[in-house]
Design a protein around this motif. Structure first.
Motif, PDB file in Angstrom:
ATOM      1  N   VAL A  47      -2.574   0.435  -4.305  1.00  0.00           N
ATOM      2  CA  VAL A  47      -2.537  -0.687  -3.637  1.00  0.00           C
ATOM      3  C   VAL A  47      -2.312  -1.664  -4.767  1.00  0.00           C
ATOM      4  CG1 VAL A  47      -3.689  -2.827  -2.491  1.00  0.00           C
ATOM      5  CG2 VAL A  47      -4.242  -0.171  -2.016  1.00  0.00           C
ATOM      6  N   LEU A  86     -14.775  -0.272  -5.984  1.00  0.00           N
ATOM      7  CA  LEU A  86     -13.607   0.260  -5.418  1.00  0.00           C
ATOM      8  C   LEU A  86     -12.438   0.699  -6.527  1.00  0.00           C
ATOM      9  CD1 LEU A  86     -12.880  -1.964  -2.259  1.00  0.00           C
ATOM     10  CD2 LEU A  86     -13.849   0.213  -2.448  1.00  0.00           C
ATOM     11  N   ILE A  98      -8.633  -6.599  -0.347  1.00  0.00           N
ATOM     12  CA  ILE A  98      -8.654  -5.357   0.511  1.00  0.00           C
ATOM     13  C   ILE A  98     -10.089  -5.603   1.249  1.00  0.00           C
ATOM     14  CG2 ILE A  98      -9.456  -2.913   0.313  1.00  0.00           C
ATOM     15  CD1 ILE A  98      -6.405  -3.297   0.300  1.00  0.00           C
ATOM     16  N   VAL A 100      -8.998  -6.310  -5.074  1.00  0.00           N
ATOM     17  CA  VAL A 100     -10.104  -5.919  -4.465  1.00  0.00           C
ATOM     18  C   VAL A 100     -10.578  -6.855  -3.481  1.00  0.00           C
ATOM     19  CG1 VAL A 100     -12.365  -4.919  -4.801  1.00  0.00           C
ATOM     20  CG2 VAL A 100     -10.553  -4.461  -6.600  1.00  0.00           C
ATOM     21  N   LEU A 105      -8.611   1.433  -6.500  1.00  0.00           N
ATOM     22  CA  LEU A 105      -7.614   1.267  -5.455  1.00  0.00           C
ATOM     23  C   LEU A 105      -6.249   1.483  -6.186  1.00  0.00           C
ATOM     24  CD1 LEU A 105      -8.679  -1.468  -3.269  1.00  0.00           C
ATOM     25  CD2 LEU A 105      -8.985   0.920  -3.088  1.00  0.00           C
ATOM     26  N   THR A 156      -7.848  -2.286 -10.553  1.00  0.00           N
ATOM     27  CA  THR A 156      -8.607  -3.166 -10.051  1.00  0.00           C
ATOM     28  C   THR A 156      -9.838  -3.855 -10.804  1.00  0.00           C
ATOM     29  OG1 THR A 156     -10.006  -1.365  -9.186  1.00  0.00           O
ATOM     30  CG2 THR A 156      -8.239  -2.148  -7.749  1.00  0.00           C
ATOM     31  N   VAL A 195       0.949  -1.037  -0.023  1.00  0.00           N
ATOM     32  CA  VAL A 195       0.024  -0.025  -0.086  1.00  0.00           C
ATOM     33  C   VAL A 195       0.793   1.185   0.047  1.00  0.00           C
ATOM     34  CG1 VAL A 195      -1.756  -1.352   1.300  1.00  0.00           C
ATOM     35  CG2 VAL A 195      -0.245   0.040   2.532  1.00  0.00           C
TER      36      VAL A 195
END
Length: 394
Positions: free
Chosen positions: A93, A88, A71, A68, A90, A61, A52
């Motif tokens: 990440v 999401l 997470i 995902v 992200l 993602t 992260v």
């Protein structure tokens, strides 16, 4: 004017690229340099985790659903519920694999280095931090836990027009002392009835000499050569003395057996390695080379001068006007090339019975063979049965 360019095939034997080894009698080496103790080895660990804190260089993602899912599972463990249907995004990440080598005799609480690599489509892991990731062994048991800030040697940059540049590999990195050992690997070093020394390079002569040298140093009957690799050594009855006993074994000096006669040829780089035990039986070798000559003669193509005629003769026009020229060609420069190939007179040299490494190199060097030609000569000698060595092409 004539320009001659002569392109000759190089006839320089690059002894910088022909590595000669083992020309002297084998020197004594320590047991720790020749062999290892059976059972004393590293163990591989592997795990899965999340990195992260990336600056928008993480996984996309939409193409990596496992990121995902990881997470969401992590947030659920902390009591956070994600509403169904939440999309999401992200970008900071990345899902990664984590692997490490667990040294022999590593104890709980010790630190080991770990390597982290992206398994998604993250562009870079620079600036990221690995969250707590369990590391498992081949038996699926937990042996270490990894966490920490990554050290990434590569980087990448891109422009708005789509151009990009990448240096090294930014999608992987290391964490020095990034994992803590949680479990020691069981080892039979203190409980086995014998200590087995395994040679790094199998050789019957070396294993026999190793057993003899141990018996000469520590007493008759202490060591037995089992095969070309293993030597069994009888350890002290008291396990507390076993570590000091192995330390004494490791520092015994042994003269290893002579290496097998081999000629190693790297077909990609042209490197040739000739062992000291290589011999050649009586043989005659003829070697020649080609000379390629390119002759160029420049020339200029000059068209005929324009012909002037009166306007009346070419269609009629008012008298007194200047004559109109007939359009001619253009001046063009060119050249005539002539290529000739000449087979030079070949050189022949004779290998006497029992020719040594030094004599082989001197003979090939006298005829001016290039490394590529040397390979051809060695292959021909092998096919003729005159090369008393194993020819290995890598």
């Amino acid at each position: 004017m004539t320009i001659f360019r002569s392109l000759r095939m190089k006839r320089v034997i690059a002894l910088g690229a022909i590595l000669l080894f083992g020309t002297q009698t084998a020197m004594a080496e320590r047991v720790k340099d020749l062999a290892s103790v059976a059972g004393v080895r590293d163990n591989q660990l592997v795990g899965y985790g999340l990195v992260v804190g990336l600056n928008g260089t993480g996984d996309q993602t939409t193409q990596t659903p496992f990121t995902v899912q990881s997470i969401i599972n992590m947030l659920i463990q902390f009591g956070i519920t994600i509403p169904p249907g939440t999309n999401l995004q992200l970008k900071n990440v990345a899902a990664v694999t984590v692997h490490a080598d667990l040294p022999a005799f590593a104890k709980p609480g010790q630190k080991i280095d770990v390597t982290v690599g992206s398994i998604g489509n993250a562009k870079s892991l620079r600036g990221g931090s690995l969250l707590m990731a369990p590391l498992l062994g081949a038996d699926q048991q937990l042996y270490a836990i990894a966490q920490g800030n990554l050290v990434v040697g590569g980087f990448g940059a891109s422009g708005s027009d789509g151009s990009s540049v990448t240096v090294n590999i930014p999608s992987s990195g290391r964490i020095p002392n990034g994992a803590t050992v949680e479990r020691a690997v069981a080892n039979e070093f203190l409980t086995r009835d014998s200590i087995v020394l395994n040679l790094h390079t199998p050789d019957f002569t070396t294993s026999t000499r190793l057993a003899q040298q141990i018996n000469n140093t520590l007493g008759d009957g202490m060591a037995i050569a089992v095969d070309a690799v293993s030597v069994n050594v009888r350890p002290p009855a008291d396990p507390a003395q076993r570590t000091a006993f192995v330390a004494a074994l490791e520092n015994i000096e042994v003269e290893p057996g002579e290496v097998q006669a081999r000629v190693i040829v790297n077909s990609r780089t042209g490197t040739v390695v000739i062992g000291s035990n290589v011999r050649v039986t009586p043989a005659a070798v003829s070697h020649g080379s080609l000379v390629v000559t390119i002759s160029e003669t420049p020339f200029v193509s000059q068209p005929v001068a324009p012909v002037f005629q009166s306007n009346r003769s070419i269609g009629g026009g008012p008298e007194g006007q200047p004559p109109a020229p007939v359009i001619g060609g253009e001046t063009v420069a060119g050249s005539d090339s002539e290529v000739t190939i000449e087979q030079q007179e070949g050189s022949m040299f004779l290998f006497e019975p029992g020719t040594s490494l030094d004599e082989i190199v001197q003979a090939v060097n006298r005829v001016g063979a290039a490394p590529g030609d040397l390979v051809a000569i060695l292959e021909a000698l092998k096919q003729a049965g005159a090369l008393r060595a194993e020819l290995v092409i890598i």
